[in-house]
Design a protein around this motif. Structure first.
Motif, PDB file in Angstrom:
ATOM      1  N   ARG A 189       0.831  -1.207   0.000  1.00 10.18           N
ATOM      2  CA  ARG A 189       0.000   0.000   0.000  1.00 10.18           C
ATOM      3  C   ARG A 189       0.866   1.257   0.000  1.00 10.18           C
ATOM      4  NH1 ARG A 189      -5.620  -1.036   3.107  1.00 10.18           N
ATOM      5  NH2 ARG A 189      -5.841  -3.258   2.565  1.00 10.18           N
ATOM      6  N   VAL A 190       0.177   2.379  -0.185  1.00  7.64           N
ATOM      7  CA  VAL A 190       0.826   3.690  -0.164  1.00  7.64           C
ATOM      8  C   VAL A 190       0.310   4.468   1.041  1.00  7.64           C
ATOM      9  CG1 VAL A 190       1.175   5.883  -1.367  1.00  7.64           C
ATOM     10  CG2 VAL A 190       1.054   3.746  -2.665  1.00  7.64           C
ATOM     11  N   GLY A 191       1.224   5.115   1.765  1.00  8.54           N
ATOM     12  CA  GLY A 191       0.827   5.941   2.905  1.00  8.54           C
ATOM     13  C   GLY A 191       1.666   7.201   2.978  1.00  8.54           C
ATOM     14  N   THR A 192       1.180   8.164   3.745  1.00 11.97           N
ATOM     15  CA  THR A 192       1.886   9.445   3.892  1.00 11.97           C
ATOM     16  C   THR A 192       2.668   9.460   5.210  1.00 11.97           C
ATOM     17  OG1 THR A 192       0.231  10.638   2.607  1.00 11.97           O
ATOM     18  CG2 THR A 192       1.615  11.952   4.082  1.00 11.97           C
ATOM     19  N   VAL A 193       3.903   9.945   5.145  1.00 13.92           N
ATOM     20  CA  VAL A 193       4.755  10.019   6.333  1.00 13.92           C
ATOM     21  C   VAL A 193       4.315  11.198   7.193  1.00 13.92           C
ATOM     22  CG1 VAL A 193       7.112  10.261   7.197  1.00 13.92           C
ATOM     23  CG2 VAL A 193       6.694   9.008   5.070  1.00 13.92           C
ATOM     24  N   LEU A 194       3.827  10.907   8.392  1.00 12.07           N
ATOM     25  CA  LEU A 194       3.410  11.953   9.331  1.00 12.07           C
ATOM     26  C   LEU A 194       4.576  12.419  10.201  1.00 12.07           C
ATOM     27  CD1 LEU A 194       0.019  10.383  10.474  1.00 12.07           C
ATOM     28  CD2 LEU A 194       0.380  12.141   8.726  1.00 12.07           C
ATOM     29  N   ASP A 195       5.476  11.485  10.480  1.00 13.31           N
ATOM     30  CA  ASP A 195       6.645  11.827  11.295  1.00 13.31           C
ATOM     31  C   ASP A 195       7.750  10.825  10.987  1.00 13.31           C
ATOM     32  OD1 ASP A 195       8.107  13.251  13.257  1.00 13.31           O
ATOM     33  OD2 ASP A 195       7.737  11.640  14.701  1.00 13.31           O
TER      34      ASP A 195
END
Length: 712
Positions: free
Chosen positions: A617-623
């Motif tokens: 999957r694809v996810g966004t880096v929050l930290d």
């Protein structure tokens, strides 16, 4: 065998015009040859130095094919670069021509025809590889395949550059044509051969009995070839670039480059003499008069051609002299690695001249001081810097500059009188003369590294003398003593201007201009009696046994001579300059590794159903931050479209500023079983690609997508 000659003919190996000249060429051939030629001219000898570009051969046709241009365009480009670089570097050829010239084609063709008409060749039919698609026979370099010794899959038909083993095309495993990529077939072809076995008896006597004075590497390699037994060697090839074989029925065949190239020495001499007959006379006096000394300067890869093959060609003709000596150096490596034109692993002369403007003599000095005369040596930029700063600047330049400055300070720029010439002054000049005579002995033996050491010994004597006398301390109370001291120092400077000329000609010119002296023909104009001959001296380290030959009153400079304004002969080279050159090589190595990269073999096939079990999957880096006390781990907090998850990844080395990844998207495997690392639960795996240099690079979508979308 020592013999007196009327004149000396110096030849230098012809560089291939398929690339520029590099420091390996300079150290092996051209700097030693130029030192010797300049030395002979300083002595007033009749000498010429012959050079030129080797413009035939397969490497040139390969380069032309790769670049989509003609071989003539290739050689025109590199001949100009090479010739101009040599000139700017101070290599003093009397002629520098080329083997694609009309006069060379005629000379080489006539030479072959003379031997052919005398029956000096044998004809043989053999099988050679043929490319049926390209419809041509393949030269060795046009055939590639797997090396039978090391397994390198890019070996050539004549050599494997990976392990250095010499090969024949038939040795290769799974040979391929470099032209079409197809598998070549064996096909019969007819060629002419020089029967070296016929010449073996006289070669054995000429070399092994009459030339035991040759350098060990030259003599040893010749002996090895002779002991193995010589075999006939082809003098023609199936090519369309070169000197056509001047025989009926030889269409599509040219002279083999090893036969063609050395004849270039003769054709270039002819060209030189035709252009300036008054200066050089008839070419035959240089090649056919027994009172001419022929000396070939070459690298060790050319020993066999110049000591066995070319002499056999000359002997077969019957009218030419043979080489008296063949000084050959070993190889020069670069920063611990073999210099390679194909890998661009070299210090190219034309680039050096751009990067180090006005510093020709620094490179000449380093290449001579570190010359590979008896074994392979290594050039490093740190050593280059150290020799310049610690030797040329600190020893040679320091002495000369102090002597000149003190002359202007105390004596208005005039040579003072030698008022008190004591035994100490005599001993000092004795050391200088002794080093000068030993220097000459080394030059006559082609030991240029030792000869240069003698030059620096003279500078060291001057430094020591100046420091011991300390004229700046005694001038106020004894100016007459200082006058003698400065006179001695200036005379040593003048001697240095003369003896350094073969090695550092630009420095010699600058120093002689300051001293207002002429160096040409001045080798025997100081410190000797009128009837002195160098052969009367018995040498040992810094000792002249026959001291009565010395004349301490015979000097180059005279009282009252004007001395020019001092200027620095050498400048210190800073670390930043060297670091830039080292970085250039590191960039080259990185580019070579990238070009040579070959992907790992594809792993064993897996069922499609097994692949579908992975949830990518694809996810966004929050930290993103480094894990404390873990050099390799980064801790990601990722928005995965459902909630948030933590994933640890061992890529910290490649992302030193992890905060810059915040807000970017990454690909990750969502259904890996969580595992605890450094006390932190990691819920998946970040996907990275491993580059050829081992660097890990995050796999990221080029466009922003919705968090949680699947990679399919």
């Amino acid at each position: 065998m020592s013999k007196n000659f009327k004149r000396t003919l110096i030849t230098t190996a012809l560089p291939y015009a398929n690339g520029p000249v590099h420091i390996g060429h300079l150290a092996g051939v051209y700097v030693p040859a130029d030192i010797y030629a300049r030395y002979m001219r300083l002595k007033g000898e009749e000498v010429v130095m012959i050079g030129g570009s080797d413009e035939h051969g397969v490497p040139i046709t390969i380069k032309a094919r790769n670049e989509g241009i003609t071989p003539q365009q290739v050689v025109d480009r590199y001949h100009t670069i090479i010739k101009d670089s040599f000139k700017e570097f101070g290599i003093t050829f009397d002629v520098y021509s080329r083997t694609s010239s009309k006069i060379h084609h005629k000379t080489a063709s006539d030479f072959f025809r003379i031997l052919y008409d005398k029956g000096e060749f044998i004809e043989k039919t053999s099988e050679q590889y043929y490319d049926e698609e390209a419809k041509q026979f393949l030269a060795d370099r046009y055939i590639t395949g797997k090396c039978p010794h090391c397994g390198n899959e890019r070996a050539y038909g004549d050599q494997c550059e990976a392990c250095g083993t010499s090969l024949s095309p038939l040795d290769l495993i799974e040979p391929k044509s470099a032209i079409s990529g197809s598998a070549p077939v064996l096909k019969e072809t007819r060629h002419w051969y020089l029967p070296l076995d016929k010449h073996e008896p006289w070669l054995r006597e000429w070399i092994l009995e009459n030339h035991k004075e040759w350098k060990t590497n030259v003599y040893g390699q010749c002996k090895s070839w002779l002991d193995m037994g010589l075999q006939p060697r082809a003098v023609s090839r199936d090519l369309d670039w070169g000197v056509p074989v001047p025989v009926e029925g030889a269409e599509g065949k040219v002279l083999y480059v090893w036969f063609d190239a050395p004849i270039g020495y003769i054709s270039n001499t002819i060209e030189m003499c035709e252009k300036e007959p008054k200066k050089y006379g008839n070419w035959e006096k240089w090649w056919k008069d027994p009172e001419t000394k022929l000396v070939h300067f070459i690298g060790k890869d050319n020993i066999v051609f110049h000591c066995i093959v070319f002499p056999s060609m000359l002997k077969a003709d019957g009218s030419y002299i043979l080489p008296e000596n063949v000084p050959s150096n070993e190889f020069l490596n670069l920063e611990g690695d073999k210099i390679s034109t194909s890998r661009n692993w070299a210090v190219w002369l034309h680039e050096y001249l751009q990067d180090f403007s006005g510093k020709q003599d620094v490179l000449r000095y380093v290449l001579t001081a570190n010359a590979p005369e008896t074994k392979d040596n290594d050039f490093t930029w740190k050593d280059f810097q150290a020799r310049n700063n610690n030797e040329l600047v600190a020893i040679f330049g320091n002495f000369v500059n102090r002597a000149l400055v003190l002359t202007h300070k105390y004596f208005d720029g005039k040579v003072p009188d030698r008022n008190r010439f004591s035994s100490y002054h005599k001993d000092t000049m004795y050391e200088v003369y002794a080093s000068k005579y030993e220097l000459e002995k080394f030059l006559s033996e082609y030991r240029f590294r030792d000869a240069l050491r003698c030059v620096m010994d003279i500078a060291r004597v001057g430094n020591k003398y100046l420091q011991n006398q300390a004229p700046w301390k005694i001038y106020p109370h004894d100016p007459e003593q200082v006058a003698t001291d400065i006179n001695i120092c200036l005379e040593i400077c003048a001697i240095l201007a003369i003896v350094v000329e073969p090695f550092l000609p630009f420095t010699a010119k600058k120093l002689s201009n300051i001293l207002n002296i002429e160096t040409k023909g001045k080798w025997y104009t100081f410190g000797i009696n009128k009837d002195f001959e160098s052969s009367n001296i018995t040498w040992s380290r810094n000792i002249v046994e026959d001291e009565k030959q010395l004349d301490y009153n015979k000097t180059i400079l005279h009282v009252g001579d004007s001395i020019g304004i001092p200027e620095l002969l050498f400048e210190k080279i800073e670390d930043s300059v060297i670091e830039a050159q080292v970085q250039k090589l590191l960039d080259t190595k990185k580019a070579n590794e990238a070009a040579a990269y070959k992907a790992n073999p594809v792993k064993e096939n897996v069922a499609f159903e097994d692949f579908m079990k992975m949830d990518i999957r694809v996810g966004t880096v929050l930290d993103c931050q480094k894990v404390p006390k873990a050099d390799k781990l980064l801790q990601f907090r990722i928005a995965d479209g459902l909630e948030e998850r933590t994933i640890l990844s061992g890529i910290a080395k490649y992302y030193p500023n992890p905060e810059e990844l915040i807000g970017t998207q990454v690909c990750f495997i969502a259904n890996f079983e969580p595992r605890k690392l450094r006390g932190i639960m990691s819920e998946g795996m970040i996907l990275s690609a491993e580059d050829a240099d081992g660097k890990l690079v995050l796999i990221q979508p080029r466009m922003t997508v919705t968090n949680g979308v699947e990679v399919k």
